[in-house]
Design a protein around this motif. Structure first.
Motif, mmCIF file in Angstrom:
data_model
loop_
_atom_site.group_PDB
_atom_site.id
_atom_site.type_symbol
_atom_site.label_atom_id
_atom_site.label_comp_id
_atom_site.label_asym_id
_atom_site.label_seq_id
_atom_site.Cartn_x
_atom_site.Cartn_y
_atom_site.Cartn_z
ATOM 1 N N GLU A 17 -17.535 23.563 -6.592
ATOM 2 C CA GLU A 17 -16.077 23.514 -6.443
ATOM 3 C C GLU A 17 -15.688 22.815 -5.146
ATOM 4 O O GLU A 17 -14.747 22.023 -5.102
ATOM 5 N N GLU A 29 -18.876 26.255 -2.152
ATOM 6 C CA GLU A 29 -18.355 27.138 -3.204
ATOM 7 C C GLU A 29 -18.878 26.612 -4.542
ATOM 8 O O GLU A 29 -18.592 25.475 -4.916
ATOM 9 N N GLU A 89 -19.798 27.196 -8.829
ATOM 10 C CA GLU A 89 -19.363 27.864 -10.051
ATOM 11 C C GLU A 89 -20.585 28.362 -10.819
ATOM 12 O O GLU A 89 -21.571 27.638 -10.978
ATOM 13 N N GLU A 115 -20.052 30.765 -1.393
ATOM 14 C CA GLU A 115 -19.048 31.522 -2.146
ATOM 15 C C GLU A 115 -19.169 31.170 -3.621
ATOM 16 O O GLU A 115 -19.676 30.106 -3.984
ATOM 17 N N PHE A 116 -18.665 32.081 -4.483
ATOM 18 C CA PHE A 116 -18.795 31.890 -5.925
ATOM 19 C C PHE A 116 -17.438 31.879 -6.617
ATOM 20 O O PHE A 116 -16.464 32.464 -6.148
ATOM 21 N N ASP A 117 -17.422 31.183 -7.742
ATOM 22 C CA ASP A 117 -16.279 31.191 -8.647
ATOM 23 C C ASP A 117 -16.854 31.063 -10.055
ATOM 24 O O ASP A 117 -17.982 30.601 -10.241
ATOM 25 N N GLN A 118 -16.078 31.493 -11.061
ATOM 26 C CA GLN A 118 -16.599 31.374 -12.417
ATOM 27 C C GLN A 118 -16.406 29.951 -12.940
ATOM 28 O O GLN A 118 -15.496 29.240 -12.521
ATOM 29 N N ASP A 119 -17.278 29.546 -13.839
ATOM 30 C CA ASP A 119 -17.245 28.210 -14.418
ATOM 31 C C ASP A 119 -15.928 27.993 -15.157
ATOM 32 O O ASP A 119 -15.565 28.766 -16.052
ATOM 33 N N ASP A 120 -15.192 26.938 -14.771
ATOM 34 C CA ASP A 120 -13.893 26.668 -15.390
ATOM 35 C C ASP A 120 -13.981 25.623 -16.501
ATOM 36 O O ASP A 120 -12.964 25.235 -17.081
#
Length: 328
Positions: free
Chosen positions: A254, A270, A272, A305-310
């Motif tokens: 990201e 960041e 994903e 940091e992490f985020d979900q796959d968009d």
């Protein structure tokens, strides 16, 4: 005091060696100048004196920048080397001005050159010593930029890679390149002034040496002003980004930032991950990424940091995207 000595042992060795060598050279040139009054030798004396002071400043700054973070300075002291170098260039700037001024005075009011044997002997020794320091700096540049070279390739490749070296090594490389060239220029000027009617040659050499010093001042100031503000490093950024994208659990990047902190790098990334991944699984991925990034030379601090796959691709370097990734 014990902590200070421990930090000094971590200082830039190229700067320390260069400072000692240029200190010795400045004494030799000062002696020759006072014996002969040669204006080209005056320029070289100021040049070596400025280089010696600068390089000792650099050595101390590079050592103190290794100090561990404190409660008052939680981000550490990495940028201290940039601040020290910004102060050090003032010394060289003053020396440069005096060198150019004295050179113009000699061009307008040339004096007959004397003491050729003393001057050529001192300058010959100086060029050999400065050439030795420059060669050591060249090898350090190649070491820091992970470039393999031998023989004459060391010279050509180091000039192509010095901009990516650590600030202290870059300064030593630039200053001793100019010092070696200035010594050769001064020798040519003294020979011309002694064996031809062209007495202004020494003044012209002094001006040219001063202008070369001004160039170093400008380059060092701009590089370290950027470093003190916090300069991004796109080359390391893409290298780390490529590495992160090779992780089997990373779907996309990201955002990624790599900042120079003096001689070190601070990395924030960041990534994903698959939305079905558990916290425990994500924690394993984080530990794996942090460990891999810290193995990159110069990286001392990593934040993942992490985020979900968009479902959309943000990382633009298509060479790093996996062939089986449905987002390609």
């Amino acid at each position: 005091m014990k902590e200070l000595f421990a930090l000094l042992r971590q200082g830039n060795k190229s700067a320390f060696i260069a400072g000692i060598v240029n200190g010795i050279i400045s004494i030799l040139k000062a002696t020759a100048f006072f014996l002969t009054g040669n204006v080209a030798m005056f320029a070289e004396m100021l040049h070596s004196l400025g280089d010696a002071a600068n390089q000792f400043f650099v050595f101390i700054g590079s050592a103190l920048s290794k100090k561990a973070p404190t409660a008052r300075f939680p981000n550490g002291f990495g940028r201290l080397v940039n601040l020290v170098l910004l102060g050090a260039v003032l010394i060289v700037g003053i020396m440069s001005y005096e060198t150019v001024k004295e050179g113009f005075h000699h061009i307008l009011h040339p004096n007959e050159s004397k003491g050729i044997i003393i001057n050529l002997t001192v300058l010959g020794i100086a060029v050999l010593l400065e050439g030795f320091v420059l060669y050591k700096a060249m090898k350090e540049v190649l070491h820091e930029t992970h470039i393999e070279a031998s023989g004459f390739a060391i010279i050509s490749k180091s000039f192509g890679a010095y901009k990516n070296a650590k600030p202290a090594t870059k300064l030593v490389f630039m200053e001793d390149s100019v010092a070696t060239a200035g010594g050769v220029l001064a020798i040519i000027a003294i020979l011309l002034a002694n064996f031809t009617p062209f007495n202004q040659a020494e003044g012209i050499a002094s001006v040219l040496i001063g202008l070369m010093m001004f160039y170093v001042v400008g380059r060092v100031f701009l590089d370290n002003a950027a470093g003190a503000l916090g300069e991004a490093d796109p080359d390391i950024q893409f290298k780390i980004g490529n590495m992160v994208m090779q992780d089997p659990d990373v779907r996309d990047i990201e955002a990624i930032t790599v900042l120079k902190e003096g001689e070190d790098f601070h990395v924030e990334v960041e990534v994903e991950l698959d939305a079905t991944m558990t916290v425990a699984q994500a924690d394993v991925v984080k530990d794996r990424l942090v460990k891999a990034i810290l193995e990159e030379k110069g990286v001392t601090d990593v934040l993942v940091e992490f985020d979900q796959d968009d479902g959309f691709t943000t990382w633009k370097d298509s060479k790093t995207l996996k062939e089986d990734d449905p987002k390609v």
